[in-house]
Motif scaffolding. Sequence first.
Motif, PDB file in Angstrom:
ATOM      1  N   LEU A 196       7.870   2.967  -0.637  1.00 57.25           N
ATOM      2  CA  LEU A 196       9.161   2.808  -1.309  1.00 57.25           C
ATOM      3  C   LEU A 196       9.003   2.704  -2.821  1.00 57.25           C
ATOM      4  N   THR A 197       7.969   2.025  -3.286  1.00 63.45           N
ATOM      5  CA  THR A 197       7.717   1.903  -4.724  1.00 63.45           C
ATOM      6  C   THR A 197       7.478   3.277  -5.342  1.00 63.45           C
ATOM      7  N   VAL A 226       4.839   0.144   3.852  1.00 62.74           N
ATOM      8  CA  VAL A 226       6.226   0.565   3.628  1.00 62.74           C
ATOM      9  C   VAL A 226       6.638   0.269   2.191  1.00 62.74           C
ATOM     10  N   GLN A 227       6.280  -0.886   1.670  1.00 60.04           N
ATOM     11  CA  GLN A 227       6.630  -1.246   0.298  1.00 60.04           C
ATOM     12  C   GLN A 227       5.946  -0.318  -0.705  1.00 60.04           C
ATOM     13  N   GLN A 228       4.695   0.055  -0.449  1.00 59.20           N
ATOM     14  CA  GLN A 228       3.989   0.983  -1.335  1.00 59.20           C
ATOM     15  C   GLN A 228       4.696   2.333  -1.364  1.00 59.20           C
ATOM     16  N   LYS A 249      10.758   5.289  -5.446  1.00 56.83           N
ATOM     17  CA  LYS A 249      11.712   4.823  -6.450  1.00 56.83           C
ATOM     18  C   LYS A 249      11.331   5.262  -7.854  1.00 56.83           C
ATOM     19  N   GLU A 258       4.447  -3.893   6.598  1.00 56.26           N
ATOM     20  CA  GLU A 258       5.319  -4.131   5.441  1.00 56.26           C
ATOM     21  C   GLU A 258       4.668  -3.693   4.127  1.00 56.26           C
ATOM     22  N   LYS A 259       3.380  -3.937   3.974  1.00 48.73           N
ATOM     23  CA  LYS A 259       2.689  -3.561   2.739  1.00 48.73           C
ATOM     24  C   LYS A 259       2.710  -2.048   2.530  1.00 48.73           C
TER      25      LYS A 259
END
Length: 56
Positions: free
Chosen positions: A13-14, A9-11, A17, A6-7
């Motif tokens: 995506l950030t 993937v979030q990086q 964006k 998750e970490k």
Amino acid sequence: MASLNEKKVQQILTVLKKINYGSVLITIHDGEITQLDSTEKKRFTKTNTAKSHGNY
């Protein structure tokens, strides 16, 4: 296949964006995401100004 958590993937995506023009490079070693690089391009449009005096 690269291991995702998750970490990571979030990086990713950030970064996606935030970037408007450029590239994102994901580096993988032994099936693991080890590095995330992003390069953002800033482009400037040419403005019409008075003709120069031949100096470049």
